[in-house]
Design an enzyme around this catalytic site. Structure first.
Site, PDB file in Angstrom:
ATOM      1  N   HIS A   1      -7.128   2.144 -10.695  1.00  0.00           N
ATOM      2  CA  HIS A   1      -7.992   1.217  -9.971  1.00  0.00           C
ATOM      3  C   HIS A   1      -7.811  -0.232 -10.420  1.00  0.00           C
ATOM      4  CE1 HIS A   1     -11.361   0.262  -7.402  1.00  0.00           C
ATOM      5  NE2 HIS A   1     -12.041  -0.270  -8.402  1.00  0.00           N
TER       6      HIS A   1
ATOM      7  N   ASP B   1      -5.668   6.209  -6.820  1.00  0.00           N
ATOM      8  CA  ASP B   1      -6.807   5.439  -7.321  1.00  0.00           C
ATOM      9  C   ASP B   1      -8.028   6.349  -7.317  1.00  0.00           C
ATOM     10  OD1 ASP B   1      -9.040   3.764  -7.636  1.00  0.00           O
ATOM     11  OD2 ASP B   1      -8.182   2.134  -6.449  1.00  0.00           O
TER      12      ASP B   1
ATOM     13  N   SER C   1     -11.537  -4.935  -6.287  1.00  0.00           N
ATOM     14  CA  SER C   1     -12.601  -3.931  -6.177  1.00  0.00           C
ATOM     15  C   SER C   1     -13.807  -4.518  -5.442  1.00  0.00           C
ATOM     16  CB  SER C   1     -12.954  -3.421  -7.574  1.00  0.00           C
ATOM     17  OG  SER C   1     -13.744  -2.270  -7.517  1.00  0.00           O
TER      18      SER C   1
END
Length: 270
Positions: free
Chosen positions: A246, A217, A95
């Protein structure tokens, strides 16, 4: 242990000539890598740490000005690597830490033999010529929900982000680490991430990048992985996995761990 290492709960495990750095994303800490680490320790020196602001770090160390941009976090990564005398590493960033690693690699490309990005986005907000997945009004609603009742927001956001119901172990784990963050710090970090725009920097990234993405996601539309592939300055490759969510390394380790090991072990063909 130095001040930087202590502040970030730096942990070094395993043995091997190559160093792998595992960098977690928003709302988690280094425990998010628990399914991957056992597969690495026999062959690699593995560096784990917590981003400043994570619930496992001392909130007194969180500098709101320093961490109002991703560059502050990138400086932390470089400081940790220097403290550990790391001269070259494979960097695995989840991320926001994927973008943090790319930013760090621009100033010190020789430190990074390659970067693996998981669920990464250079820009979360939609623009006329770019689809990031979020309208500004949606982000304002998200921030308002965090302000009004942080615990309720965590309980609602965790299953959406992970993919699955509240009873799943992965959702409970993400909910726990998310709630461990101090609410005002969590809000500040979220605003920094969701308002960031790393797109202008992508062409300056010269290190090889392995872009790994879930097919579904909430935070990162799958088209973003192709955008990264087309706009990074160096060689890159994309693998879209059949996973949902995610945090696939937490929710679908049986699928994700073999994919990560493959990309760690093999370089992009010339």
């Amino acid at each position: 242990m130095g001040v930087t290492e202590e502040a970030h709960n730096v942990r070094v495990v395993g043995s091997g000539e190559q160093t792998i750095v595992l960098a977690h994303g928003f709302g988690t800490d280094q425990s998010v890598w628990k399914h991957l680490v056992p597969h690495l320790v026999d062959d690699y020196r593995v560096v784990l740490y917590d981003n400043m602001g994570a619930g496992t770090t001392n909130p007194d160390y969180f500098d709101f000005d320093r961490y109002s941009s991703l560059e502050g976090y990138a400086c932390d990564v470089l400081a940790i690597l220097d403290d550990l005398h790391v001269h070259s590493c494979i960097y695995v960033g989840h991320s926001v830490s994927a973008m943090i690693g790319l930013i760090a690699s621009i100033s010190r490309p020789n430190l990074f033999s390659k970067v693996l990005t998981i669920s990464a986005s250079p820009r979360y907000m939609n623009e006329p010529d770019y689809y990031g997945g979020f309208e500004q009004s949606e982000l304002l609603e998200l921030f308002e929900a965090m302000k009004s009742n942080y615990k309720a927001w965590c309980d609602g956001f965790a299953p959406l982000a992970v993919g699955g119901d509240m009873e799943s172990v992965a959702v409970q784990e993400f909910s726990r680490t998310l709630f461990n963050m101090r609410p005002d710090i969590a809000l500040s970090v979220a605003q920094t991430i969701f308002y960031s725009d790393v797109r202008p920097l992508l062409r300056h990234v010269s290190v090889p990048c392995h872009i790994i993405q879930s097919i579904k996601d909430l935070a990162v539309p799958v088209v973003v992985s192709e955008y990264l592939h087309q706009n990074l300055g160096g060689d890159s490759i994309v693998e879209v996995m059949s996973t949902d969510g995610h945090l696939p390394q937490l929710s679908s380790p049986d699928v994700v761990v073999p994919v990560l090991l493959k990309h760690i072990r093999y370089n992009i063909a010339a």
